[in-house]
Design an enzyme around this catalytic site. Structure first.
Site, PDB file in Angstrom:
ATOM      1  N   LYS A 175       1.122  -1.096   0.054  1.00  0.00           N
ATOM      2  CA  LYS A 175       0.034  -0.069  -0.009  1.00  0.00           C
ATOM      3  C   LYS A 175       0.866   1.246  -0.078  1.00  0.00           C
ATOM      4  CE  LYS A 175      -4.270   1.004   2.454  1.00  0.00           C
ATOM      5  NZ  LYS A 175      -5.268   0.986   3.465  1.00  0.00           N
TER       6      LYS A 175
HETATM    7  O1  G3P Z   1      -7.665   1.902   5.254  1.00  0.00           O
HETATM    8  C1  G3P Z   1      -7.972   3.181   4.761  1.00  0.00           C
HETATM    9  C2  G3P Z   1      -9.538   3.949   5.152  1.00  0.00           C
HETATM   10  O2  G3P Z   1     -10.151   2.614   5.052  1.00  0.00           O
HETATM   11  C3  G3P Z   1      -9.542   4.646   6.415  1.00  0.00           C
HETATM   12  O3  G3P Z   1     -10.958   4.691   6.600  1.00  0.00           O
HETATM   13  O4  G3P Z   1     -12.496   5.522   8.373  1.00  0.00           O
HETATM   14  O5  G3P Z   1      -9.903   6.122   9.023  1.00  0.00           O
HETATM   15  O6  G3P Z   1     -11.402   7.222   7.066  1.00  0.00           O
HETATM   16  P1  G3P Z   1     -11.207   6.008   8.081  1.00  0.00           P
END
Ligand code: G3P
Length: 217
Positions: A87
């Site tokens: 990633k």
């Molecule tokens: O893994 C990346 C993403 O899904 C992060 O989500 O909830 O931290 O905006 P969030």
């Protein structure tokens, strides 16, 4: 649409995997830190454990922000398990690194994507997945799912092979709308996956069926 779980929590990964509908896992440094994983060896071991639990792509994020740093980390990450996907953040050196990984048959997930232009660059570099963060877009009063729709249209029009991985999912409706928009993958917290199960009429209907079944005995 494939279902990935967006967590580094082993119990939640197991619960989703036991449902039989899990196709992969995504993690990020914040999710790893939340589980209290510290130190290089512990991080590597944690990725290995996840890969042994789920038979599908497992995104492991690099921490470096220079081309050389990203390549060095990515090479180590892919040695953990064949299912590791590197990633990489959507930055200039990240794009350069994604192209290098593509040329060396290493799969990548381009993360922190918030615009169609960024998604085009990720696809041009040959990213296996692109991760638009739809919940964070919604947080700033834009419609995250509209970005998924736009990227899907562009990729279809241009014949790009990069899979659209909707990330930063916050609720079951996000999953439904991403499916409708043509996302290839949705990476979700366990709560959003389980939220898909819920409907009061299902609960009421089952209650009645069980009551009537009693009368048959
Ligand atoms: O893994 C990346 C993403 O899904 C992060 O989500 O909830 O931290 O905006 P969030």
């Amino acid at each position: 649409m494939k279902f990935f779980i967006d967590t580094a929590n082993l119990a939640q990964i197991k619960e989703a995997n036991d449902l039989g509908i899990l196709d992969g896992v995504t993690t990020n440094p914040s999710l790893m830190a939340k589980e209290g994983i510290k130190g290089h060896d512990a991080v590597m071991q944690h990725y290995k454990t996840i890969c042994e639990m789920v038979d599908g792509p497992v995104s492991a994020e690099v921490l470096g922000t220079t081309f050389e740093g990203i390549i060095e980390e990515g090479k180590k990450l892919v040695q953990i398990h064949k299912n590791i996907v590197v990633k990489v953040p959507m930055i200039k050196d990240g794009i350069k690194a994604i192209k290098w990984f593509t040329d060396n048959d290493i799969r990548t997930n381009c993360t922190l994507v918030f615009s169609a232009g960024q998604a085009i660059l990720a696809a041009k570099a040959g990213a296996s997945f692109v991760s638009p963060f739809i919940g964070r877009i919604d947080d700033s009063s834009w419609d995250g799912v509209q970005l998924i729709e736009q990227i899907v249209r562009i990729y279809n029009a241009q014949g790009f092979m990069t899979e659209v991985l909707a990330a930063s999912i916050r609720n079951p409706l996000h999953i439904v709308r991403c499916a409708e928009a043509g996302a290839d993958v949705c990476t979700c917290p366990l709560s959003s996956i389980l939220g898909l199960l819920k409907h009061p009429l299902t609960d009421l209907g089952l209650e009645q069926f069980l009551k009537d079944a009693q009368a048959m005995q």
